[in-house]
Design an enzyme around this catalytic site. Structure first.
Site, PDB file in Angstrom:
ATOM      1  N   GLY A   1       8.856  -7.882  -0.378  1.00  0.00           N
ATOM      2  CA  GLY A   1       7.398  -7.172  -0.133  1.00  0.00           C
ATOM      3  C   GLY A   1       6.643  -8.324   0.344  1.00  0.00           C
ATOM      4  N   VAL A   2       5.282  -8.318  -0.357  1.00  0.00           N
ATOM      5  CA  VAL A   2       4.192  -9.013   0.463  1.00  0.00           C
ATOM      6  C   VAL A   2       4.781 -10.621   0.213  1.00  0.00           C
ATOM      7  CG1 VAL A   2       2.808  -9.045  -1.738  1.00  0.00           C
ATOM      8  CG2 VAL A   2       1.985  -9.341   0.493  1.00  0.00           C
ATOM      9  N   ASP A   3       5.346 -10.842  -1.114  1.00  0.00           N
ATOM     10  CA  ASP A   3       6.077 -12.264  -1.332  1.00  0.00           C
ATOM     11  C   ASP A   3       6.553 -12.778   0.068  1.00  0.00           C
ATOM     12  OD1 ASP A   3       6.416 -14.678  -2.666  1.00  0.00           O
ATOM     13  OD2 ASP A   3       7.678 -13.645  -4.045  1.00  0.00           O
TER      14      ASP A   3
ATOM     15  N   TYR B   1       7.416  -3.598  -8.375  1.00  0.00           N
ATOM     16  CA  TYR B   1       7.478  -3.497  -9.893  1.00  0.00           C
ATOM     17  C   TYR B   1       6.970  -2.173 -10.291  1.00  0.00           C
ATOM     18  CZ  TYR B   1       8.127  -8.544 -10.370  1.00  0.00           C
ATOM     19  OH  TYR B   1       8.524 -10.052 -10.248  1.00  0.00           O
TER      20      TYR B   1
ATOM     21  N   ASP C   1      -2.047  -6.210   7.179  1.00  0.00           N
ATOM     22  CA  ASP C   1      -1.413  -6.920   6.583  1.00  0.00           C
ATOM     23  C   ASP C   1      -1.936  -8.286   6.065  1.00  0.00           C
ATOM     24  OD1 ASP C   1       0.682  -8.948   6.565  1.00  0.00           O
ATOM     25  OD2 ASP C   1       1.169  -9.044   8.714  1.00  0.00           O
ATOM     26  N   ILE C   2      -1.896  -8.548   4.980  1.00  0.00           N
ATOM     27  CA  ILE C   2      -2.459  -9.568   4.250  1.00  0.00           C
ATOM     28  C   ILE C   2      -2.303 -10.927   4.799  1.00  0.00           C
ATOM     29  CG2 ILE C   2      -0.929 -10.226   2.461  1.00  0.00           C
ATOM     30  CD1 ILE C   2      -3.358  -9.938   0.509  1.00  0.00           C
TER      31      ILE C   2
ATOM     32  N   SER D   1       1.794  -5.415  -8.050  1.00  0.00           N
ATOM     33  CA  SER D   1       2.696  -4.548  -9.028  1.00  0.00           C
ATOM     34  C   SER D   1       3.096  -3.209  -8.372  1.00  0.00           C
ATOM     35  CB  SER D   1       2.267  -4.286 -10.647  1.00  0.00           C
ATOM     36  OG  SER D   1       2.315  -5.863 -11.123  1.00  0.00           O
ATOM     37  N   THR D   2       2.250  -2.805  -7.280  1.00  0.00           N
ATOM     38  CA  THR D   2       2.534  -1.259  -7.038  1.00  0.00           C
ATOM     39  C   THR D   2       3.738  -1.281  -6.071  1.00  0.00           C
ATOM     40  OG1 THR D   2       0.835  -1.409  -5.243  1.00  0.00           O
ATOM     41  CG2 THR D   2       0.108  -0.603  -7.340  1.00  0.00           C
ATOM     42  N   GLY D   3       4.386  -2.265  -5.759  1.00  0.00           N
ATOM     43  CA  GLY D   3       5.662  -2.005  -4.818  1.00  0.00           C
ATOM     44  C   GLY D   3       6.843  -2.002  -5.699  1.00  0.00           C
TER      45      GLY D   3
HETATM   46  N1  AR6 Z   1       0.393  -7.083   3.404  1.00  0.00           N
HETATM   47  C1  AR6 Z   1      -0.470  -6.407   2.389  1.00  0.00           C
HETATM   48  N2  AR6 Z   1       0.379  -5.716   1.598  1.00  0.00           N
HETATM   49  C2  AR6 Z   1       1.635  -5.594   1.652  1.00  0.00           C
HETATM   50  C3  AR6 Z   1       2.400  -6.435   2.660  1.00  0.00           C
HETATM   51  C4  AR6 Z   1       1.538  -7.045   3.391  1.00  0.00           C
HETATM   52  N3  AR6 Z   1       2.165  -7.685   4.531  1.00  0.00           N
HETATM   53  N4  AR6 Z   1       3.742  -6.289   2.371  1.00  0.00           N
HETATM   54  C5  AR6 Z   1       3.830  -5.390   1.297  1.00  0.00           C
HETATM   55  N5  AR6 Z   1       2.596  -4.951   0.694  1.00  0.00           N
HETATM   56  P1  AR6 Z   1       5.235  -5.823  -3.582  1.00  0.00           P
HETATM   57  P2  AR6 Z   1       5.146  -6.212  -6.446  1.00  0.00           P
HETATM   58  C6  AR6 Z   1       2.174  -3.970  -0.239  1.00  0.00           C
HETATM   59  O1  AR6 Z   1       6.676  -5.170  -3.923  1.00  0.00           O
HETATM   60  O2  AR6 Z   1       5.104  -4.553  -6.839  1.00  0.00           O
HETATM   61  C7  AR6 Z   1       8.576  -9.326  -4.643  1.00  0.00           C
HETATM   62  O3  AR6 Z   1      10.026  -9.335  -4.364  1.00  0.00           O
HETATM   63  C8  AR6 Z   1       3.059  -3.187  -0.780  1.00  0.00           C
HETATM   64  O4  AR6 Z   1       3.263  -2.043   0.155  1.00  0.00           O
HETATM   65  O5  AR6 Z   1       5.182  -6.723  -2.692  1.00  0.00           O
HETATM   66  O6  AR6 Z   1       3.991  -6.748  -7.441  1.00  0.00           O
HETATM   67  C9  AR6 Z   1       8.246 -10.350  -5.564  1.00  0.00           C
HETATM   68  O7  AR6 Z   1       8.988 -11.613  -5.230  1.00  0.00           O
HETATM   69  C10 AR6 Z   1       2.748  -2.903  -2.262  1.00  0.00           C
HETATM   70  O8  AR6 Z   1       1.558  -1.977  -1.905  1.00  0.00           O
HETATM   71  O9  AR6 Z   1       5.064  -6.598  -4.978  1.00  0.00           O
HETATM   72  C11 AR6 Z   1       8.600  -9.902  -6.802  1.00  0.00           C
HETATM   73  O10 AR6 Z   1       9.747  -9.943  -7.385  1.00  0.00           O
HETATM   74  C12 AR6 Z   1       2.154  -4.398  -2.536  1.00  0.00           C
HETATM   75  O11 AR6 Z   1       2.023  -4.891  -1.408  1.00  0.00           O
HETATM   76  C13 AR6 Z   1       8.103  -8.469  -6.529  1.00  0.00           C
HETATM   77  O12 AR6 Z   1       8.215  -8.132  -5.430  1.00  0.00           O
HETATM   78  C14 AR6 Z   1       2.815  -4.779  -3.692  1.00  0.00           C
HETATM   79  O13 AR6 Z   1       4.293  -4.644  -3.412  1.00  0.00           O
HETATM   80  C15 AR6 Z   1       6.528  -8.231  -7.061  1.00  0.00           C
HETATM   81  O14 AR6 Z   1       6.449  -6.853  -6.959  1.00  0.00           O
END
Ligand code: AR6
Length: 183
Positions: A38-40, A134, A16-17, A130-132
């Site tokens: 997601g991570v945001d 997006y 977890d970042i 971008s791999t979630g």
């Molecule tokens: N620690 C590390 N990695 C994580 C965590 C965490 N706590 N939580 C999720 N991930 P995403 P995107 C991974 O969807 O594709 C948001 O709503 C997740 O498994 O977070 O760039 C923003 O506001 C995946 O591998 O980001 C934007 O609208 C990675 O983080 C949109 O999502 C990225 O997934 C951005 O989409």
């Protein structure tokens, strides 16, 4: 997994970042900088309300109220996170690779690293941008992301760059991509 590049380190980790103790963590944000899923979402929850307040200020003062463009990065404090700083970048939405997604993804890593260096940061941890939500295929994103980081580290004396993967499967994909890049 950890490799040495030009006196710098590049590490791949699983976890977890929001718990990471690097000087800076990177947020895979959207252009509004107002949080999301997601991570945001996880970063904003862990950092507390000060982060959103500063993001609002950045939108107003640095971006003149506009969205942060895809591939660009801005920096804030880390508030209640262990990391001192958060670097917010906007990854490309995956449209099948016909909209310049690889170059935009590389821009995210390059601009985040440049901004970190300009702020005296010596250790930074990225999520898999971008791999979630997006939809960027992780096996493609891995090579592109790592290539951008490796190119940066070959040119600069930076410190440590880590990728924090959120699943063993993602870790395996990034590991394979790094082995391929390192020859
Ligand atoms: N620690 C590390 N990695 C994580 C965590 C965490 N706590 N939580 C999720 N991930 P995403 P995107 C991974 O969807 O594709 C948001 O709503 C997740 O498994 O977070 O760039 C923003 O506001 C995946 O591998 O980001 C934007 O609208 C990675 O983080 C949109 O999502 C990225 O997934 C951005 O989409």
């Amino acid at each position: 997994m950890r490799v040495q590049i030009n006196g710098n380190f590049l590490e791949l980790k699983v976890g977890d970042i929001t718990q990471d103790t690097a000087d800076a963590i990177v947020n895979a944000a959207n252009g509004s900088l107002m949080g999301g899923g997601g991570v945001d979402g996880a970063i904003h929850r862990a950092a507390g309300p000060g982060l959103l307040e500063e993001c609002k200020k950045v939108r107003k003062e640095q971006l003149n109220g506009e969205l942060l463009p895809t591939g660009k990065a801005v920096i804030t404090q880390g508030y209640q996170l262990p990391a001192k700083f958060v670097i917010h970048t906007v990854g490309p939405v995956w449209y099948g690779g016909i909209k310049g997604e690889p170059l935009l993804l590389q821009d995210c890593y390059r601009h985040s690293l440049q901004l970190a260096e300009n702020n005296g940061i010596k250790s930074i941890t990225f999520p898999s941008i971008s791999t979630g939500v997006y939809g960027y295929p992780v096996e493609l994103a891995a090579g592109t992301a790592l290539q951008a980081i490796v190119e940066f580290l070959r040119e600069e004396s930076f410190g440590t760059v880590a990728m924090m993967l959120f699943s063993e499967n993602d870790f395996t994909r990034y590991q394979a991509a790094l082995q391929k890049l390192m020859g």
